[in-house]
Scaffold this active site. Sequence first.
Site, PDB file in Angstrom:
ATOM      1  N   THR A  58      39.305  22.630  41.078  1.00 29.97           N
ATOM      2  CA  THR A  58      39.199  23.292  42.148  1.00 29.97           C
ATOM      3  C   THR A  58      41.004  23.243  43.129  1.00 29.97           C
ATOM      4  O   THR A  58      40.841  21.995  43.226  1.00 29.97           O
ATOM      5  CB  THR A  58      37.637  22.860  42.848  1.00 29.97           C
ATOM      6  OG1 THR A  58      37.873  21.833  43.794  1.00 29.97           O
ATOM      7  CG2 THR A  58      36.734  22.974  41.916  1.00 29.97           C
TER       8      THR A  58
ATOM      9  N   GLU B  49      25.700  30.348  49.322  1.00 27.75           N
ATOM     10  CA  GLU B  49      26.931  30.379  50.673  1.00 27.75           C
ATOM     11  C   GLU B  49      26.763  31.392  51.871  1.00 27.75           C
ATOM     12  O   GLU B  49      26.201  31.959  51.351  1.00 27.75           O
ATOM     13  CB  GLU B  49      28.109  30.932  49.348  1.00 27.75           C
ATOM     14  CG  GLU B  49      30.161  31.278  50.433  1.00 27.75           C
ATOM     15  CD  GLU B  49      29.616  29.073  50.692  1.00 27.75           C
ATOM     16  OE1 GLU B  49      30.141  29.454  52.082  1.00 27.75           O
ATOM     17  OE2 GLU B  49      30.565  28.848  50.205  1.00 27.75           O
TER      18      GLU B  49
ATOM     19  N   ASP C 158      30.801  19.756  52.256  1.00 31.10           N
ATOM     20  CA  ASP C 158      31.949  19.356  52.615  1.00 31.10           C
ATOM     21  C   ASP C 158      31.887  18.162  53.447  1.00 31.10           C
ATOM     22  O   ASP C 158      31.494  17.570  53.852  1.00 31.10           O
ATOM     23  CB  ASP C 158      31.840  19.893  54.473  1.00 31.10           C
ATOM     24  CG  ASP C 158      32.432  20.055  56.017  1.00 31.10           C
ATOM     25  OD1 ASP C 158      32.999  18.696  56.462  1.00 31.10           O
ATOM     26  OD2 ASP C 158      32.321  20.870  56.302  1.00 31.10           O
TER      27      ASP C 158
ATOM     28  N   LYS D 215      34.723  11.820  59.842  1.00 32.20           N
ATOM     29  CA  LYS D 215      34.588  11.428  60.437  1.00 32.20           C
ATOM     30  C   LYS D 215      33.311  10.409  60.712  1.00 32.20           C
ATOM     31  O   LYS D 215      32.349  11.114  60.532  1.00 32.20           O
ATOM     32  CB  LYS D 215      34.674  11.956  62.163  1.00 32.20           C
ATOM     33  CG  LYS D 215      36.510  12.166  62.083  1.00 32.20           C
ATOM     34  CD  LYS D 215      36.858  13.434  63.443  1.00 32.20           C
ATOM     35  CE  LYS D 215      37.929  13.611  64.030  1.00 32.20           C
ATOM     36  NZ  LYS D 215      38.416  14.237  65.096  1.00 32.20           N
TER      37      LYS D 215
ATOM     38  N   ASP E 213      21.153  29.468  54.128  1.00 34.21           N
ATOM     39  CA  ASP E 213      21.057  28.137  53.381  1.00 34.21           C
ATOM     40  C   ASP E 213      20.212  27.704  53.008  1.00 34.21           C
ATOM     41  O   ASP E 213      19.332  28.341  51.942  1.00 34.21           O
ATOM     42  CB  ASP E 213      20.201  27.596  55.572  1.00 34.21           C
ATOM     43  CG  ASP E 213      19.874  26.130  55.896  1.00 34.21           C
ATOM     44  OD1 ASP E 213      20.348  25.465  54.396  1.00 34.21           O
ATOM     45  OD2 ASP E 213      20.086  25.686  56.385  1.00 34.21           O
TER      46      ASP E 213
END
Length: 235
Positions: free
Chosen positions: A214, A89, A139, A143, A116
């Site tokens: 979640t 994380e 994530d 868009k 990372d």
Amino acid sequence: MENEDQPRMRSVVSYVKRGGRMTVGQQRAWNELWPSLGRTVGELPEGTVDFDDWFGRRAPVMVEIGSGMGETTSQLAAAAPELNYVAVEVYDPGLGQLMLRAEKLGVENLRLMHGDAVVLLTSHVEPGSLAGVRLFFPDPWPKKRHHKRRIVQPEFVSLVASRLAPGGTFHMATDWENYAEQMMEVCSAEPLLRNRHAAEPGGWAPRPEWRPVTKFENRADVEGRISHDLIFERA
């Protein structure tokens, strides 16, 4: 130097490095628990991590990418004491909260990596060594112009596949339909992987009962989005 066991790292970062003030409890976790439970990816010495030494035992290694605030991660690690569970994380308060949750549950088979996951897998994980990689609700970058930032891209999937042991699994979940379709397309095209649930409608895996719901999944239900699980395994 790049070779077939060390795929090229992506140049587009798939996450936003969020700041955030830590609570008193989260800061205590960093002060007291991090030295034994955590490591920073950018500060690791060259070469692969000796997970057996770090955990103090030899056991299958499961890597979860993006543990968030740790509610489900702590439960998953607690429910699978036979695994050496590694959570990766970038969000400092999230790691602090995960340590607090693990402490409360008495979890002993969990270690944390700050940084990372692509760098960790590329430079510090032995090829063919992992029992599994989990990527739950990454994530979605909804868009269209941001889709290139999604972590599930061919190079990333190739990297994950190369780090899995034969029979090791890559388990993904998302509540964004077009991201699920992208995951399916990219993973199906990876020659080292096969869809464990190819015979199911659409190739989607049945939602595992052991995966905690979640907050993202709850929100998706409220907003009318369907969550999909995908489970691929190293051939």
